[in-house]
Design a protein around this motif. Structure first.
Motif, mmCIF file in Angstrom:
data_model
loop_
_atom_site.group_PDB
_atom_site.id
_atom_site.type_symbol
_atom_site.label_atom_id
_atom_site.label_comp_id
_atom_site.label_asym_id
_atom_site.label_seq_id
_atom_site.Cartn_x
_atom_site.Cartn_y
_atom_site.Cartn_z
ATOM 1 N N ARG A 154 7.918 -49.304 2.567
ATOM 2 C CA ARG A 154 9.348 -49.335 2.902
ATOM 3 C C ARG A 154 10.116 -50.215 1.928
ATOM 4 O O ARG A 154 11.210 -49.858 1.485
ATOM 5 N N ASP A 155 9.544 -51.372 1.602
ATOM 6 C CA ASP A 155 10.223 -52.271 0.669
ATOM 7 C C ASP A 155 10.388 -51.614 -0.707
ATOM 8 O O ASP A 155 11.439 -51.761 -1.350
ATOM 9 N N PHE A 156 9.353 -50.903 -1.150
ATOM 10 C CA PHE A 156 9.448 -50.257 -2.449
ATOM 11 C C PHE A 156 10.516 -49.173 -2.449
ATOM 12 O O PHE A 156 11.294 -49.043 -3.403
ATOM 13 N N LEU A 157 10.548 -48.378 -1.368
ATOM 14 C CA LEU A 157 11.560 -47.328 -1.287
ATOM 15 C C LEU A 157 12.961 -47.923 -1.280
ATOM 16 O O LEU A 157 13.903 -47.356 -1.850
ATOM 17 N N ASP A 158 13.113 -49.079 -0.634
ATOM 18 C CA ASP A 158 14.438 -49.719 -0.581
ATOM 19 C C ASP A 158 14.872 -50.226 -1.948
ATOM 20 O O ASP A 158 16.065 -50.222 -2.276
ATOM 21 N N THR A 159 13.901 -50.705 -2.734
ATOM 22 C CA THR A 159 14.260 -51.327 -4.012
ATOM 23 C C THR A 159 14.186 -50.369 -5.193
ATOM 24 O O THR A 159 14.761 -50.646 -6.244
ATOM 25 N N SER A 160 13.514 -49.234 -5.055
ATOM 26 C CA SER A 160 13.279 -48.360 -6.219
ATOM 27 C C SER A 160 14.561 -47.758 -6.757
ATOM 28 O O SER A 160 14.664 -47.499 -7.972
ATOM 29 N N ASP A 161 15.545 -47.530 -5.871
ATOM 30 C CA ASP A 161 16.806 -46.957 -6.358
ATOM 31 C C ASP A 161 17.496 -47.880 -7.349
ATOM 32 O O ASP A 161 18.268 -47.431 -8.206
ATOM 33 N N GLY A 162 17.255 -49.162 -7.224
ATOM 34 C CA GLY A 162 17.877 -50.116 -8.147
ATOM 35 C C GLY A 162 17.155 -50.233 -9.470
ATOM 36 O O GLY A 162 17.641 -50.915 -10.385
ATOM 37 N N LYS A 164 16.675 -48.752 -12.607
ATOM 38 C CA LYS A 164 17.394 -47.689 -13.297
ATOM 39 C C LYS A 164 16.573 -47.002 -14.386
ATOM 40 O O LYS A 164 16.715 -45.814 -14.612
ATOM 41 N N THR A 165 15.750 -47.748 -15.084
ATOM 42 C CA THR A 165 14.998 -47.153 -16.192
ATOM 43 C C THR A 165 13.590 -46.792 -15.753
ATOM 44 O O THR A 165 13.058 -47.328 -14.773
ATOM 45 N N ILE A 166 12.970 -45.887 -16.506
ATOM 46 C CA ILE A 166 11.594 -45.494 -16.221
ATOM 47 C C ILE A 166 10.656 -46.670 -16.426
ATOM 48 O O ILE A 166 9.671 -46.836 -15.687
ATOM 49 N N ALA A 167 10.959 -47.526 -17.389
ATOM 50 C CA ALA A 167 10.118 -48.703 -17.628
ATOM 51 C C ALA A 167 10.148 -49.638 -16.422
ATOM 52 O O ALA A 167 9.104 -50.144 -15.982
ATOM 53 N N ASP A 168 11.341 -49.874 -15.865
ATOM 54 C CA ASP A 168 11.455 -50.740 -14.688
ATOM 55 C C ASP A 168 10.760 -50.116 -13.481
ATOM 56 O O ASP A 168 10.069 -50.806 -12.713
ATOM 57 N N LEU A 169 10.950 -48.802 -13.308
ATOM 58 C CA LEU A 169 10.307 -48.107 -12.195
ATOM 59 C C LEU A 169 8.791 -48.173 -12.326
ATOM 60 O O LEU A 169 8.073 -48.407 -11.341
ATOM 61 N N SER A 170 8.295 -47.983 -13.538
ATOM 62 C CA SER A 170 6.852 -48.034 -13.762
ATOM 63 C C SER A 170 6.284 -49.417 -13.464
ATOM 64 O O SER A 170 5.229 -49.554 -12.835
ATOM 65 N N ALA A 171 6.995 -50.435 -13.903
ATOM 66 C CA ALA A 171 6.541 -51.798 -13.624
ATOM 67 C C ALA A 171 6.533 -52.067 -12.124
ATOM 68 O O ALA A 171 5.614 -52.712 -11.585
ATOM 69 N N GLY A 172 7.540 -51.553 -11.422
ATOM 70 C CA GLY A 172 7.619 -51.749 -9.982
ATOM 71 C C GLY A 172 6.488 -51.072 -9.241
ATOM 72 O O GLY A 172 5.875 -51.668 -8.333
ATOM 73 N N VAL A 173 6.172 -49.841 -9.627
ATOM 74 C CA VAL A 173 5.111 -49.125 -8.911
ATOM 75 C C VAL A 173 3.741 -49.707 -9.251
ATOM 76 O O VAL A 173 2.832 -49.716 -8.402
ATOM 77 N N ALA A 174 3.566 -50.222 -10.481
ATOM 78 C CA ALA A 174 2.293 -50.862 -10.822
ATOM 79 C C ALA A 174 2.049 -52.073 -9.937
ATOM 80 O O ALA A 174 0.934 -52.282 -9.424
ATOM 81 N N ALA A 175 3.094 -52.866 -9.717
ATOM 82 C CA ALA A 175 2.959 -54.040 -8.851
ATOM 83 C C ALA A 175 2.697 -53.621 -7.401
ATOM 84 O O ALA A 175 1.899 -54.244 -6.689
ATOM 85 N N GLU A 176 3.347 -52.541 -6.962
ATOM 86 C CA GLU A 176 3.180 -52.071 -5.586
ATOM 87 C C GLU A 176 1.755 -51.574 -5.337
ATOM 88 O O GLU A 176 1.130 -51.899 -4.324
ATOM 89 N N VAL A 177 1.236 -50.787 -6.274
ATOM 90 C CA VAL A 177 -0.122 -50.261 -6.111
ATOM 91 C C VAL A 177 -1.146 -51.384 -6.193
ATOM 92 O O VAL A 177 -2.156 -51.389 -5.465
ATOM 93 N N GLN A 178 -0.907 -52.378 -7.039
ATOM 94 C CA GLN A 178 -1.820 -53.501 -7.137
ATOM 95 C C GLN A 178 -1.876 -54.270 -5.822
ATOM 96 O O GLN A 178 -2.934 -54.695 -5.357
ATOM 97 N N ASP A 319 -1.102 -42.039 -2.860
ATOM 98 C CA ASP A 319 -0.680 -40.684 -3.203
ATOM 99 C C ASP A 319 0.809 -40.501 -2.914
ATOM 100 O O ASP A 319 1.542 -39.892 -3.714
ATOM 101 N N PHE A 320 1.256 -41.055 -1.776
ATOM 102 C CA PHE A 320 2.677 -41.003 -1.430
ATOM 103 C C PHE A 320 3.512 -41.706 -2.506
ATOM 104 O O PHE A 320 4.555 -41.192 -2.934
ATOM 105 N N LEU A 321 3.026 -42.876 -2.934
ATOM 106 C CA LEU A 321 3.736 -43.587 -3.991
ATOM 107 C C LEU A 321 3.790 -42.758 -5.275
ATOM 108 O O LEU A 321 4.810 -42.722 -5.968
ATOM 109 N N GLY A 322 2.667 -42.114 -5.603
ATOM 110 C CA GLY A 322 2.646 -41.284 -6.796
ATOM 111 C C GLY A 322 3.654 -40.160 -6.723
ATOM 112 O O GLY A 322 4.333 -39.847 -7.719
ATOM 113 N N ARG A 323 3.804 -39.553 -5.555
ATOM 114 C CA ARG A 323 4.782 -38.473 -5.394
ATOM 115 C C ARG A 323 6.207 -39.012 -5.504
ATOM 116 O O ARG A 323 7.081 -38.383 -6.112
ATOM 117 N N VAL A 324 6.444 -40.194 -4.888
ATOM 118 C CA VAL A 324 7.776 -40.803 -4.971
ATOM 119 C C VAL A 324 8.125 -41.127 -6.420
ATOM 120 O O VAL A 324 9.233 -40.847 -6.903
#
Length: 768
Positions: A154-162, A164-178, A319-324
């Motif tokens: 839920r926290d990731f979904l709330d913050t992912s819209d902010g 803006k770049t693919i690099a920032d999104l990638s860094a965010g999801v790497a931290a989330e999956v870790q 898997d859900f994160l990967g789809r998001v």
């Protein structure tokens, strides 16, 4: 475990990579061996679960992993054709639930069931060979973490819209999956157009070395493995030292073939990959595919130094994160692409509007060079039509552009040709890499090598690889595939490649081609319509001229004749009256000559040329003789040099030369004495003739009027004539494909020069 790496561990100024994928440096037999490895039908599974294959119509067990009974803690005799109820017992609803799923339309099945007091995650999927169920026992260590990962999601979904770049999104999801999985290192791995992968984001705890910004060759993940990642988005390997559990029986009883485990979570992986993991210093891994529009965009790749198992619930959350992430990456890429398309469309609209006002689209492009280049974000551009090159910005030499246009034409390009490494496809391109490593070409003619080009220079880039890509795979003494041993940072200087063309830029070029073709077609229609109107007008004008000339000749003859008769019948007429009669006669004769010249001028456009070799020296002798006979003229000093033969219509060429020589005699009669010089010069493809006099000359400011009908630079009272002779001469020379020029100065004489072909030119020419 791999040692830590420094960016300067190894480096090499390698040869340019060109346009091919780096994994093509591997021998073809190794590539073929990679392609043949049976990764979809390995004949076994990983031991952290068990697998059962059921006949779909009656749920009878027909094939299973050898550890099915051990994992479930039950005695199972697969050769006695047990049903699912026999396998799991009667104290569960699993059989009835599976029957409903088998009768329904869902592709997969995922539930938790208690079997003999133990909780199992059971997943299922359909295959043409039957229904596959996989059993994994619930890990109690995950029970405490399962409550927290929903909050993480839920926290990731709330913050992912902010982000803006693919690099920032990638860094965010790497931290989330870790945080979800607890793996030592989580990387976001993005594929390029050649299927090399680059680590664009990473989150780790320092246990394993960082691979951030390193590139890995396409051969690390062969094509069939990439396709399997695309189909089955999750793959867990809890330990790289496991012993595969075989299937019993070895072949599927349904079709006698190995069981297809493409979608099985427990599928055993290639021994080469397990060795690759061990060489990398990782014992456990989890891969989550990022699939966009059915294509593999990248991977979320998790590594652990020690064995690590994550259960189906956490894997489902990953898997859900990967789809998001896939949806958000696609949304950002599409938004960026749409913005760029709109920006480039605005440039195209502005450029096309200017071309519509230009005399020709070629010059219009050069006049708007900045928009022309901006249409594809290029550094240089060129347009080639009829062998003529117009260029803007940083473009290659004209000879290179012409050679490139012929090469592109030979490829039969219909809409667009594009490359970011021209020299890899066209060897002569190596000489123009600093200006044209990247090329877009759009054809604008089906018949000729006519193109619009855009150019980009090479971008010299230092690529850091995770190990020497040239040693990506090898074979052992028995010829078996062996993965590379080292992942130490290896640097390579990449040359002869430009910044890749984006999809928006390629579409912009294709759209512009359509606009240019429409523009050319519109202009062609306008020219065809104008030509038709001109032809009609010319026919009407010729008919009118012929009619007027023919009808006026008789009245002028009558006027002259009656005036002469009147003078003869009235010999006693006063001197003034006789002067008036002579004026009438002279005017009528002059008007008759004008009518004859007009008739000749109008007929010239309709007559065909009778081409032959012309003895110009003989023609000049005849012209001189005819002029010397005229006793009214002052004796002329002639200077006639060699006159080479020419090719043309003898009658018309004689008329043209006669007009020029007669004009020279007329306008030099006031000189003492008149001098006329006639010369000829044999040249490569034509003969140049000149007629020079020492007469009154003319002002060069008015030279443009000399060859127009009825245009005179001297008074009629001083020099007789109709004002048509030079216009008639120019039309004759034009029809022969030659040129006519005049040079002069007031009081210093004039020189008229014209050219004629030396040999046949392939037929008659129309008026120019």
């Amino acid at each position: 475990m791999a040692t830590s790496h420094s960016p300067d561990d190894h480096s090499e100024d390698a040869a340019p990579l060109g346009g091919g994928s780096l994994h093509q440096t591997l021998p073809q037999d190794l590539l073929d061996q990679c392609a043949r490895e049976p990764i979809r039908i390995p004949g076994g599974i990983q031991p952290h679960g068990a697998l059962a294959l059921l006949r779909d119509q009656d749920l009878v067990l027909i094939q299973a992993s050898a550890n099915l009974g051990t994992v479930l803690g039950r005695t199972i005799a697969p050769y006695d054709n047990p049903t699912l109820a026999d396998v799991v017992g009667n104290d569960t609803t699993l059989e009835s639930d599976v029957r409903r799923w088998a009768a329904g339309g869902d592709a997969t099945f995922l539930e938790q069931y208690q079997i003999d007091g133990r909780i199992f995650h059971i997943t299922g999927h359909r295959t043409p060979q039957g229904l596959i169920l996989e059993f994994e026992e619930f890990d109690e260590s995950e029970r405490g973490r399962s409550a927290s990962f929903y909050q993480l999601l839920r926290d990731f979904l709330d913050t992912s819209d902010g982000l803006k770049t693919i690099a920032d999104l990638s860094a965010g999801v790497a931290a989330e999956v870790q945080a979800l999985t607890g793996f030592n290192r989580v990387m976001i791995y993005r594929f390029d157009e050649d299927w090399n992968g680059t680590v664009i984001a990473e989150k780790g705890d320092g246990t394993l070395p960082s691979y951030l910004d390193l590139r890995f060759p396409a051969s690390d993940i062969p094509a069939q493995a990439r396709d399997l990642y695309r189909l089955n988005r999750l793959r867990l390997i809890p330990t790289a030292t496991y012993t595969p559990v075989p299937l019993v029986p070895t072949l599927c009883p349904v079709d006698g073939a190995p069981l297809d485990l493409s979608f099985a979570a427990l599928r055993s992986v290639s021994p080469v990959h397990l060795e690759y993991m061990r060489n990398m210093g990782t014992t456990a891994s989890l891969s989550i595919s990022i699939v966009i529009d059915g294509q593999l965009w990248g991977l979320i790749s998790c590594h652990h130094a020690q064995p690590r198992y994550v259960g189906p619930q956490i894997r489902a959350a990953c898997d859900f994160l990967g789809r998001v992430v896939a949806q958000q990456v696609a949304a950002r890429e599409r938004a960026a692409e749409v913005d760029e398309r709109l920006r480039l469309k605005g440039i195209e609209t502005e450029l096309v509007a200017h071309l519509a006002r230009a005399a020709g689209f070629q010059t219009g492009l050069v006049d708007c060079a900045s928009q022309w280049l901006a249409l594809t974000n290029s550094a240089g551009a060129a347009v080639v039509t009829d062998g003529i090159v117009l260029a803007a910005g940083r473009a290659p030499p004209i000879d290179s552009i012409l050679a490139l246009s012929e090469w592109v034409r030979a490829r039969n390009v219909e809409q667009i040709y594009a490359t970011d490494s021209l020299s890899a496809e066209w060897p002569p391109g190596k000489d123009i890499t600093t200006m044209a490593s990247g090329v877009i070409a759009i054809p604008i003619s089906r018949l000729h090598a006519s193109f619009i080009f855009w150019f980009r220079p090479e971008v010299v880039e230092t690529v850091r690889w995770g190990g020497d890509p040239r040693a990506a795979k090898a074979t052992d003494a028995l010829g078996r595939l062996q993965p590379r041993q080292s992942f130490e940072s290896w640097k390579q200087v990449v040359r002869a490649r430009a910044q890749p063309w984006r999809s928006a830029e390629l579409l912009s070029a294709v759209d512009f081609r359509g606009a240019i073709i429409n523009f050319v077609l519109q202009r062609a229609e306008e020219r065809a319509q104008l030509t038709e109107e001109l032809q009609r007008s010319n026919k009407e004008l010729e008919a009118f001229s012929y009619s007027i000339s023919h009808d006026l000749r008789a009245p002028f003859r009558h006027i002259a004749g009656y005036a002469e008769l009147l003078g003869e019948e009235e010999p006693e007429l006063k001197a003034l009256s006789r002067h008036y009669l002579q004026g009438i006669i002279a005017a009528a004769l002059s008007a008759g000559e004008l009518v004859d010249d007009l008739l000749h001028f109008s007929q010239l456009g309709r007559t065909s040329l009778k081409m032959t070799r012309i003895d110009m020296a003989k023609v000049m002798i005849e012209i001189r003789r005819s002029l010397d006979v005229d006793q009214r003229r002052q004796a002329v000093e002639w200077d006639i040099g060699p006159l080479p033969a020419a090719w043309g219509d003898a009658t018309l060429v004689r008329q043209a030369l006669f007009n020029l020589v007669e004009n020279a005699a007329k306008y030099s009669r006031g000189a003492s004495p008149p001098r006329i010089k006639v010369r000829g010069q044999d040249r490569a493809t034509d003969v140049l003739y000149s007629v020079e006099d020492n007469g009154v000359g003319f002002d060069m400011n008015y030279a443009g009027k000399l060859f127009q009908v009825f245009q005179r630079l001297h008074r009629q009272e001083d020099f007789e004539g109709t004002g048509i002779g030079l216009a008639l001469t120019k039309r004759i020379i034009d029809r022969h494909g030659g040129t006519l020029e005049a040079k002069g100065a007031v009081g210093q004489g004039a020189t008229f020069s014209f050219t004629l072909p030396k040999r046949p030119t392939g037929g008659n020419r129309g008026l120019t």
